[in-house]
Design an enzyme around this catalytic site. Structure first.
Site, PDB file in Angstrom:
ATOM      1  N   ILE A  25       0.849  -1.188   0.000  1.00 54.74           N
ATOM      2  CA  ILE A  25       0.000   0.000   0.000  1.00 54.74           C
ATOM      3  C   ILE A  25       0.887   1.241   0.000  1.00 54.74           C
ATOM      4  O   ILE A  25       1.784   1.365   0.838  1.00 54.74           O
ATOM      5  CB  ILE A  25      -0.904   0.018   1.251  1.00 54.74           C
ATOM      6  N   CYS A  26       0.618   2.158  -0.911  1.00 48.37           N
ATOM      7  CA  CYS A  26       1.345   3.427  -0.957  1.00 48.37           C
ATOM      8  C   CYS A  26       0.513   4.460  -0.203  1.00 48.37           C
ATOM      9  O   CYS A  26      -0.388   5.085  -0.752  1.00 48.37           O
ATOM     10  CB  CYS A  26       1.572   3.856  -2.411  1.00 48.37           C
ATOM     11  N   LEU A  27       0.788   4.589   1.088  1.00 50.33           N
ATOM     12  CA  LEU A  27       0.068   5.508   1.975  1.00 50.33           C
ATOM     13  C   LEU A  27       1.076   6.008   3.004  1.00 50.33           C
ATOM     14  O   LEU A  27       1.616   5.215   3.786  1.00 50.33           O
ATOM     15  CB  LEU A  27      -1.103   4.783   2.645  1.00 50.33           C
TER      16      LEU A  27
END
Length: 186
Positions: A120-122
């Site tokens: 996840i790119c967060l």
């Protein structure tokens, strides 16, 4: 009723003994997660809740807090309405000073900030020398809620840009990837 996917290892450090600070903090976070989500997986009663703590790894159940899984059900009126996903949290011995390793277990959603390997790119789940947004005041519940909010704000389902390339070269632990957090719109 959805069956939780099997756990997958994302970090060799998850087998290390947790420090006292981490143990106390995780116990607090698990209590908060249970309180804020209405309990643990309670069958039909738990099915309607957007976030539910479904299990800890191994025979230790919720007492083995190095790895936890949260079931998330996306709300009506969203691109992912009624769909169920599982977030796996691998807790490092240095938690909460460092973020947990958070990935989607099983089939991840088609979202521009989620890769097909579950990464996840967060920004809030990373600490890249000040570039990430993780702070020790964040909780497992706030992370799960942020991921659910990220999905709810998407206007359409789409594959992450460069998914195939990233998945081919990505380390198994997303904390070891270099992320560029350049937008907050989906």
């Amino acid at each position: 009723r959805h069956v939780a996917p099997p756990f997958r290892s994302t970090s060799a450090d998850t087998t290390a003994a947790l420090g006292t600070l981490a143990q106390k903090r995780i116990a607090r976070d698990v209590r908060l997660l249970i309180r804020e989500t209405g309990g643990t997986d309670g069958g039909a009663a738990g099915a309607a809740r957007p976030l539910v703590l479904v299990k800890g790894a191994g025979a230790g159940g919720f007492d083995d807090t190095r790895r936890l899984m949260v079931r998330m059900v996306c709300g009506e009126g969203t691109a992912f309405a009624g769909e169920t996903y599982y977030l796996q949290f691998d807790i490092e011995p240095s938690y909460p000073m460092t973020p947990p390793v958070v990935v989607f277990a099983g089939t991840p959603p088609l979202h521009k900030h989620v890769y097909s390997n579950g990464h996840i790119c967060l920004s809030i789940i990373y600490n890249q020398g000040g570039a990430g947004g993780w702070t020790p005041s964040m909780t497992l519940h706030s992370v799960a809620l942020s991921v659910l909010s990220m999905l709810a704000s998407a206007t359409r389902k789409e594959v992450a840009e460069g998914d195939a390339s990233y998945v081919r070269r990505a380390p198994s632990n997303p904390q070891k990837s270099r992320w560029l957090f350049e937008d907050d719109k989906c």
